[in-house]
Structure formats: structure tokens, C-alpha cells
Design an enzyme around this catalytic site. Structure first.
Site, PDB file in Angstrom:
ATOM      1  N   GLY A   1       9.786  -9.709  43.907  1.00 51.02           N
ATOM      2  CA  GLY A   1       9.776 -10.756  43.745  1.00 51.02           C
ATOM      3  C   GLY A   1       9.807 -11.614  42.302  1.00 51.02           C
TER       4      GLY A   1
ATOM      5  N   ASN B   1       3.851  -5.971  45.783  1.00 52.14           N
ATOM      6  CA  ASN B   1       3.899  -4.303  46.844  1.00 52.14           C
ATOM      7  C   ASN B   1       4.729  -4.031  47.322  1.00 52.14           C
ATOM      8  OD1 ASN B   1       0.200  -5.799  47.826  1.00 52.14           O
ATOM      9  ND2 ASN B   1       2.763  -7.854  48.231  1.00 52.14           N
TER      10      ASN B   1
ATOM     11  N   ASP C   1       1.604 -14.328  43.925  1.00 57.32           N
ATOM     12  CA  ASP C   1       0.727 -14.953  45.086  1.00 57.32           C
ATOM     13  C   ASP C   1      -0.898 -14.831  44.187  1.00 57.32           C
ATOM     14  OD1 ASP C   1       2.615 -16.316  46.247  1.00 57.32           O
ATOM     15  OD2 ASP C   1       2.587 -14.835  47.755  1.00 57.32           O
TER      16      ASP C   1
ATOM     17  N   ARG D   1       2.253 -16.562  50.824  1.00 63.67           N
ATOM     18  CA  ARG D   1       2.767 -16.422  52.007  1.00 63.67           C
ATOM     19  C   ARG D   1       1.418 -15.971  53.102  1.00 63.67           C
ATOM     20  NH1 ARG D   1       8.117 -14.623  53.045  1.00 63.67           N
ATOM     21  NH2 ARG D   1       7.448 -13.536  54.338  1.00 63.67           N
TER      22      ARG D   1
END
Length: 417
Positions: A92, A184, A214, A259
Site C-alpha cells: 500500500g 509486510n 499502520d 487493520r
């Protein structure tokens, strides 16, 4: 480390002692665990214990006690004239990605790498082998000014990667330095590519600059772009306060990204000073009757209420499965709470729902994030020339360090500690 296959040579920066700044030593270390706890009952131990438990599950891995310091070395192991580098952005968007790309290019050329030997891979790692995704040449002119824009000039993508095909192209094109700016998914792919390169005997460093909007990547102090995201989220919360105060028994509800971990929601709420309730995934299931009763009590006392919720809250009951990239398909907790509040309070409250969504990650970075990105990009190049591979350049205990990329994938960092 690839030094056994390469010839040492002095860094081009030794002539002026790295512009007077000096060099780091190969024996410079930063201890990963600096705190000693009285017992397993003290506050602040939950997160470190979860990290160690996750790492110890890998019986084949010996978790290092120390991290290697990042920075320029007096001795390098690649001839800059023989370097072909490839830069990839994956996963992202995150504020500052262009800044990292720019500073990788600038530092490579500062070492003496030819500009026509720096390749930008389009749309993630699959751009190595996807038809029509031709690499672009990253000259200093091509990256000049890209840091002023959000997003990534190279494009990005999520999803599975054909590691063997990536390695085949690396070997075919003569790439000997690979830079991955990813989350990740990118970290997992980087670890797999490192192993495959070693298996095939291809000499190529793999450097990652880990990113996550995040802020949930294991071990590191902070992901680049996170401060920018908090600043943008803060604006949405202030708008919710205005809306709530302007209505009769007003409720301002804001859903933010997060998330699995609630760092954005938590820090934006703390920074704003106007949030009455902050819900994050680390809290576990939400007890709706208790939440509604608490909101009513705040309305009765103040006349208005501001609620902030991270997108990953309440997914124990509302997760809609797994998408083709392997990510959980989240149902919309924001819409669910909005409808729940409307159904409960009916015409006894004025509810305004704000969802800034991707706005907080598509913007250009703040000045502090820009500086952070510069140091990370430079550190990735310095370590590659020093023949390190399979590493991530990160900040740990306020020091810039090199961490084995495979350890960053063992668990997620969380708010509670």
C-alpha cells in the site's frame, strides 16, 4: 553477507572522511532489548513478551541480541562502475515513498553508479516479469522533485510474487543491488528472494526499507510516513469535534486506518485532545451495550461526543473472509457503528460520520518524515555497498540499524505494552 565473494576497496568518501562526518564501524552494535523488568506483572511487558514468544516459535532462527549500526563504511565491496541497481515499491501507499526512492538514487550516484544502471521496476515485484511493465531508468533528473508528491512514481501492487522468476530476471539483467520499499508483503518477498538468490548462487544484495501506514512492523521504533498519517487523521478528528458541538446531542464518529493495530487512531486521538472514546483492535471485541451506555453518559454530561475507531475493530464477528492477496476482507466497522448509533438513539442524537480513508496515506510527507526517509534511503545504499544482504534499514532505540528482514515478519507490533 556477501563479502566472501567480493573484493574490498576503499569507499569513494574516504578522501574527505565522508565530508568530515566520519564512518561507522562493522563492530558497532545497538542492543535490541534495553529494559530489565522486575517481574512479568509490571506494565509495559505485554508487547515485548509477545515479540519474544513469536520469535522463539522459529526453532531454526537464532534471534540476535544486537543490531548492526547503519551508516557509511570506509571499506566497500562493490565497484560502483560495475553496479546495476533495481528499486521496487510494493504494497500500500505511504507518505514518503518517493522520498526514499529519490535518496536511494541520489546516494547510488554519489558513490559513482552510472545513472543508466539504476532501474525502477514498475508496479511492484511482479514488474520484473509482467508483460508491458518495462523498467524505467532512474536518473537524478528523473527523481528530481518527486518527493513533493504523494504516492509512488514507480507504481505499486499487492499479491503473490513468483520469486524464482524475479531471481531469473535479476540474474539475466545483471542486477547486483535490489532495493525494496515495502510493507509486510514486501518484507516476506524480500526474505524469500534473499534465500533464492543464495540457493542459485546469484550475487545480489537485497535491502528493504520497511513501511507500514499502520506502524505495525515488528521491532522498529516507527515506520516512515506514520507521523504524516497521524497529522492527516488529526484533521478529521477536529472536523468531527466541530460537527458534534454544532448539533443537539451531536456525535462525531471517525473511522481511521488500522487493520491489526490502532497506532493511528490512538496517537491521533491523543494529539487532538478532543476524543471521548477511542476503539482499537488490541482491545478485543466491542461490547455494544456498554459502549452505547458510555456514549449516552457523555452526551448527558457534555452535550456532545467524539468517537474514533480503527478499521480493524470488531472484526471477530464481521470479517468477510480472505482476499486473493491473503488479507482479511474487513466489513465496515464505521458504517456498522453509525447505523448502530442511529438505531439506538434515533432522533435523540445528531450523528455525523467521517471516513478519511486513503486520504491520510496519499499525501506528501511532513518535514520530519522527509528527514527520516532521507536517512533510511541513504542507509540502504551504504549497507549494500558494504555487502550486507537480507537486511532492513530501520530505527531502533533511536539509532539507525540493520535488522535481518526475516525477523520483521514473525509478528506484528501492537499498541499495548
Amino acid at each position: 553477507m556477501l563479502r566472501e565473494f567480493l573484493k574490498p576497496r576503499p569507499s569513494p568518501f574516504t578522501k574527505d572522511n565522508n565530508a568530515g562526518g566520519g564512518f561507522v564501524g562493522d563492530l558497532d552494535r545497538v542492543r535490541l532489548h534495553t529494559a530489565i523488568y522486575e517481574s512479568d506483572k509490571v506494565t509495559g511487558l505485554k508487547a515485548p513478551k509477545a515479540v519474544m514468544d513469536a520469535l522463539q516459535e522459529d526453532e531454526d532462527a537464532t534471534f540476535p541480541e544486537w543490531a548492526i549500526r547503519s551508516g557509511p563504511r570506509e571499506t566497500i565491496f562493490f565497484d560502483p562502475a560495475q553496479v546495476t541497481a533495481a528499486i521496487v515499491t510494493s504494497d500500500g501507499l505511504c507518505p514518503g515513498t518517493n522520498d526514499v526512492v529519490q535518496n536511494i538514487v541520489f546516494t547510488l550516484t554519489d558513490y559513482g553508479v552510472a545513472e543508466d544502471q539504476i532501474l525502477g521496476i514498475k508496479y511492484g515485484l511482479s514488474g520484473f516479469y509482467t508483460k508491458g511493465a518495462k523498467p524505467v531508468t532512474l536518473t537524478r533528473h528523473a527523481v528530481d522533485g518527486i518527493h513533493l508528491k504523494g504516492g509512488t512514481m514507480l507504481g505499486t501492487s499487492r499479491g503473490g510474487v513468483n520469486v524464482e522468476e524475479v531471481v531469473r530476471r535479476i540474474d539475466l539483467w545483471g542486477v547486483n543491488m535490489l532495493y525494496i520499499v515495502g510493507g509486510n508483503g514486501g518484507n516476506h518477498a524480500a526474505a524469500a528472494i534473499t534465500e533464492e538468490l543464495e540457493r542459485q548462487g546469484v550475487i545480489c544484495t537485497v535491502a528493504t526499507v520497511p513501511k507500514s501506514i499502520d506502524n505495525d512492523i515488528l521491532l522498529i521504533d516507527k515506520c516512515f510516513g506514520f507521523d504524516t498519517a497521524v497529522a492527516e487523521a488529526h484533521r478529521a478528528l477536529l472536523a468531527a469535534k466541530v460537527e458534534a458541538m454544532s448539533g443537539r446531542r451531536g456525535i462525531g464518529l471517525v473511522k481511521l486506518m488500522g487493520r491489526n493495530c490502532g497506532f493511528i487512531a490512538m496517537q491521533a486521538s491523543l494529539a487532538s485532545g478532543i476524543v471521548d472514546i477511542c476503539l482499537i483492535p488490541e482491545m478485543g471485541p466491542v461490547h455494544s451495550p456498554k459502549l452505547l451506555a458510555h456514549i449516552k453518559a457523555i452526551l448527558d454530561k457534555k452535550g456532545h461526543c467524539v468517537v474514533c475507531v480503527a478499521e480493524g475493530v470488531g472484526q471477530e464477528e464481521k470479517c468477510a473472509g480472505i482476499d486473493k492477496q491473503g488479507y482479511a476482507i474487513l466489513k465496515d466497522i464505521g458504517v456498522f457503528l453509525r447505523d448502530t448509533l442511529k438505531g439506538h438513539f434515533k432522533d435523540q442524537a445528531d450523528i455525523k460520520y467521517i471516513d478519511p480513508s486513503y486520504l491520510i496515506r496519499a499525501t506528501a510527507p511532513t518535514p520530519s518524515d522527509r528527514i527520516y526517509c532521507k536517512v533510511l534511503g541513504q542507509g540502504a545504499v551504504h549497507a549494500s555497498f558494504a555487502a550486507y544482504t537480507g537486511f532492513s534499514v530501520s530505527m531502533l532505540k533511536t539509532h539507525f540499524v540493520l535488522l535481518p528482514t526475516r525477523y520483521l515478519n514473525k509478528a506484528r507490533r501492537c499498541c499495548f505494552g
